[in-house]
Design a protein around this motif. Structure first.
Motif, PDB file in Angstrom:
ATOM      1  N   LYS A   1       0.837  -1.192   0.000  1.00 32.98           N
ATOM      2  CA  LYS A   1       0.000   0.000   0.000  1.00 32.98           C
ATOM      3  C   LYS A   1       0.885   1.261   0.000  1.00 32.98           C
ATOM      4  N   ARG A   2       1.899   1.243   0.830  1.00 29.73           N
ATOM      5  CA  ARG A   2       2.794   2.410   0.927  1.00 29.73           C
ATOM      6  C   ARG A   2       3.536   2.642  -0.401  1.00 29.73           C
ATOM      7  N   MET A   3       3.973   1.552  -1.018  1.00 31.33           N
ATOM      8  CA  MET A   3       4.698   1.685  -2.281  1.00 31.33           C
ATOM      9  C   MET A   3       3.786   2.226  -3.373  1.00 31.33           C
ATOM     10  N   GLU A   4       2.523   1.806  -3.323  1.00 32.16           N
ATOM     11  CA  GLU A   4       1.569   2.322  -4.312  1.00 32.16           C
ATOM     12  C   GLU A   4       1.305   3.812  -4.081  1.00 32.16           C
ATOM     13  N   GLU A   5       1.138   4.190  -2.813  1.00 28.69           N
ATOM     14  CA  GLU A   5       0.945   5.606  -2.491  1.00 28.69           C
ATOM     15  C   GLU A   5       2.078   6.450  -3.065  1.00 28.69           C
ATOM     16  N   LEU A   6       3.291   5.901  -2.992  1.00 29.46           N
ATOM     17  CA  LEU A   6       4.460   6.654  -3.455  1.00 29.46           C
ATOM     18  C   LEU A   6       4.714   6.451  -4.947  1.00 29.46           C
ATOM     19  N   LYS A   7       3.778   5.777  -5.608  1.00 28.72           N
ATOM     20  CA  LYS A   7       3.853   5.551  -7.056  1.00 28.72           C
ATOM     21  C   LYS A   7       5.174   4.882  -7.471  1.00 28.72           C
ATOM     22  N   MET A   8       5.584   3.910  -6.677  1.00 30.04           N
ATOM     23  CA  MET A   8       6.797   3.184  -7.026  1.00 30.04           C
ATOM     24  C   MET A   8       6.485   2.107  -8.058  1.00 30.04           C
ATOM     25  N   ASP A   9       7.472   1.735  -8.829  1.00 33.40           N
ATOM     26  CA  ASP A   9       7.314   0.698  -9.839  1.00 33.40           C
ATOM     27  C   ASP A   9       7.396  -0.671  -9.151  1.00 33.40           C
ATOM     28  N   LEU A  10       6.228  -1.247  -8.851  1.00 29.26           N
ATOM     29  CA  LEU A  10       6.197  -2.469  -8.051  1.00 29.26           C
ATOM     30  C   LEU A  10       6.972  -3.615  -8.686  1.00 29.26           C
ATOM     31  N   GLU A  11       6.965  -3.661 -10.001  1.00 27.63           N
ATOM     32  CA  GLU A  11       7.640  -4.761 -10.682  1.00 27.63           C
ATOM     33  C   GLU A  11       9.129  -4.791 -10.356  1.00 27.63           C
ATOM     34  N   GLU A  12       9.708  -3.609 -10.290  1.00 27.62           N
ATOM     35  CA  GLU A  12      11.127  -3.459  -9.982  1.00 27.62           C
ATOM     36  C   GLU A  12      11.443  -3.982  -8.563  1.00 27.62           C
ATOM     37  N   TYR A  13      10.427  -3.971  -7.701  1.00 30.67           N
ATOM     38  CA  TYR A  13      10.650  -4.332  -6.295  1.00 30.67           C
ATOM     39  C   TYR A  13       9.951  -5.633  -5.907  1.00 30.67           C
ATOM     40  N   GLU A  14       9.628  -6.466  -6.906  1.00 29.92           N
ATOM     41  CA  GLU A  14       8.992  -7.758  -6.612  1.00 29.92           C
ATOM     42  C   GLU A  14       9.826  -8.569  -5.620  1.00 29.92           C
ATOM     43  N   PHE A  15      11.132  -8.539  -5.813  1.00 33.19           N
ATOM     44  CA  PHE A  15      12.011  -9.309  -4.928  1.00 33.19           C
ATOM     45  C   PHE A  15      11.832  -8.872  -3.477  1.00 33.19           C
ATOM     46  N   TYR A  16      11.616  -7.572  -3.302  1.00 33.08           N
ATOM     47  CA  TYR A  16      11.498  -7.011  -1.954  1.00 33.08           C
ATOM     48  C   TYR A  16      10.172  -7.430  -1.331  1.00 33.08           C
ATOM     49  N   LEU A  17       9.127  -7.436  -2.167  1.00 33.69           N
ATOM     50  CA  LEU A  17       7.814  -7.878  -1.674  1.00 33.69           C
ATOM     51  C   LEU A  17       7.824  -9.380  -1.368  1.00 33.69           C
ATOM     52  N   ASP A  18       8.584 -10.142  -2.164  1.00 37.42           N
ATOM     53  CA  ASP A  18       8.704 -11.585  -1.910  1.00 37.42           C
ATOM     54  C   ASP A  18       9.171 -11.868  -0.483  1.00 37.42           C
ATOM     55  N   LEU A  19      10.071 -11.031   0.009  1.00 35.41           N
ATOM     56  CA  LEU A  19      10.600 -11.249   1.366  1.00 35.41           C
ATOM     57  C   LEU A  19       9.470 -11.202   2.391  1.00 35.41           C
TER      58      LEU A  19
END
Ligand code: 4AD
Ligand code: MG
Length: 460
Positions: A399-417
């Motif tokens: 939710k926070r990453m979306e609020e900040l309009k981050m490119d979620l695909e680039e951070y999939e590895f981070y979400l995997d954790l």
């Protein structure tokens, strides 16, 4: 050739024996039929006095030796109880390894730090920089020891990266060479583009990579160069600086503060024991209160205050600040220094900052407004450490990453954790140069980096 370090640290062994030493001339005083050379070989802070007489075959050559010349001296080491130095070397031979020229910029007088910055290739030969850079080396070693003794695994995180960890957009972009300068074969990568077609930058922090290893090794640390393209032309900002970043799984913000305080005390204690000559010199010529301060820190307990409490304290002093304080603002150096120098008079941890002035990965507190962040502020410098407990909840982080309009695909590895065995975890980054400034009393970051890269400066 015996190093001066060995001689000074095991004097009894060497007194009244023949030794061969090497070094560079610091000064040369000659009379009619004898002279005194002071030489320094870099292995020990204190230089050695050499006495030579006209019985030397090359007495005339020795008498003419200028500051900076490289020599090898043989002779007998004798005690001089009545002199300032505990012993001197009575030369039986002086061999000139490399003569010097009269234009040598480092003469015996004291030079300003500003001037010495213009000769980065020669300044390591001065007392001040001998002290600073030996301590810098010791601080690096002590940091490794501290973490290795506690079982932390050292992770080498990459310098070229696609993530903007701090989300501040202060990255140096990486591109391949421009097309014209490279002869190309058919089918090769396109030069003049981004990193093989991908947008990449020099890392601002190894944290996100570090977190992946913490979720496998529990306790890890990184230690390497980091880069920030911020246009802060101050005494404590560099475009290239080193950071040490421990990260611990199954840990919360208290654990982060505990290890940070322990680490700083350990490193200071290490330098107190291993660089006494250097610290004595810096205490005398650079920062009069240095030794008292360092000794005091290893014994004191760091203060703790929340951001909200700190703002209340600071607002009462708004008259004295250039930037007025109100809840929600980022603390400026003047505020940080007021807290640590005037209010607490020792290092202080400030915790629980507003989420909007901190990075996306910090754990949201129950109030929904602040995050589990911590900065460690120290007298004379301000922020030396920035850290936090990390958001370990998948939904909240997303939710926070979306609020900040981050490119979620680039951070999939981070979400995997956060999908696979997520744990409470946290860590911090210690600005290595700021730590060295703190321990040496140097007030400009340009004087603790061997070859500083700051706004507008990339010499040598
Ligand atoms: O507070 P910062 O930006 O935190 C991080 O980068 C986190 N990823 C660390 C972590 O939690 N693993 O930077 C950490 C420290 C600062 O406290 C400061 O000491 C130093 O790095 N620093 C700088 N030092 C010199 N020049 C600069 N431009 C610096 N920017 C930060
Ligand atoms: Mg910070």
């Amino acid at each position: 050739i015996t190093g001066l370090r060995d001689i000074f640290l095991s004097q009894e062994e060497y007194l009244d024996t023949e030794v061969m030493v090497s070094g560079w001339v610091r000064s040369n005083r000659d009379s009619k039929n004898f002279g005194f050379l002071v030489i320094s070989d870099g292995t020990f802070f204190t230089p050695l006095q050499v006495v030579y007489h006209d019985s030397l075959e090359n007495f005339a050559q020795a008498a003419k030796l200028g500051v900076g010349a490289a020599v090898i001296v043989e002779g007998k080491l004798v005690a001089t109880p009545e002199a300032k130095q505990p012993f001197e070397l009575q030369a039986s031979s002086i061999t000139v390894e490399g003569d010097t020229e009269a234009s040598y910029p480092l003469q015996k007088k004291r030079h300003t730090l500003e001037y010495l910055r213009t000769i980065p290739h020669l300044r390591p030969r001065t007392n001040t920089f001998q002290a600073v850079f030996r301590i810098r080396s010791q601080v690096a070693f002590a940091l490794h020891s501290f973490f290795q003794e506690r079982g932390f695994v050292y992770v080498h995180t990459p310098i070229i990266t696609a993530s903007d960890t701090e989300g501040a957009g202060e990255m140096f972009q990486v591109t391949t060479l421009p097309l014209e300068s490279v002869p190309m074969e058919k089918g090769e990568v396109q030069y003049g583009e981004d990193f093989f077609g991908k947008k990449t930058s020099l890392t601002v922090s190894g944290q996100l990579n570090g977190e992946t290893f913490a979720q496998a090794f529990r306790d890890i640390y990184t230690f390497g160069p980091t880069f920030r393209a911020e246009k802060s032309n101050t005494q404590r900002h560099a475009a290239e600086f080193w950071m040490i970043e421990p990260e611990m799984a199954f840990a919360d913000l208290d654990d982060v503060m505990f290890i940070a305080e322990d680490m700083l005390k350990y490193v200071i204690q290490y330098v107190l024991v291993n660089a006494p000559e250097e610290l004595e010199f810096l205490n005398q010529f650079v920062d009069k209160g240095l030794l008292d301060r360092l000794n005091h820190i290893v014994e004191s307990e760091f203060a703790r205050v929340t951001y909200t409490e700190a703002v209340e304290i600071l607002q009462k002093q708004n008259d004295r600040f250039e930037y007025k304080v109100e809840w929600g603002c980022d603390l400026q150096t003047e505020h940080e220094r007021y807290l640590t120098e005037e209010v607490y008079k020792r290092p202080v941890f400030v915790t629980d900052y507003p989420k909007d002035i901190k990075a996306f990965y910090m754990k949201l507190n129950e109030d929904g407004k602040t995050v589990a962040a911590v900065d460690c502020l120290v007298p004379g410098i301000g922020e030396i450490i920035g850290g936090s407990q990390r958001e370990d909840d998948y939904e909240k982080l997303k939710k926070r990453m979306e609020e900040l309009k981050m490119d979620l695909e680039e951070y999939e590895f981070y979400l995997d954790l956060r999908r696979y065995g997520s744990t409470r975890h946290g860590g911090f980054g210690l600005g290595f140069e700021r730590a060295v400034m703190y321990i040496t009393g140097m007030s400009n970051i340009r004087d603790v980096l061997p070859f500083p890269r700051t706004v507008g400066n990339c010499e040598l």
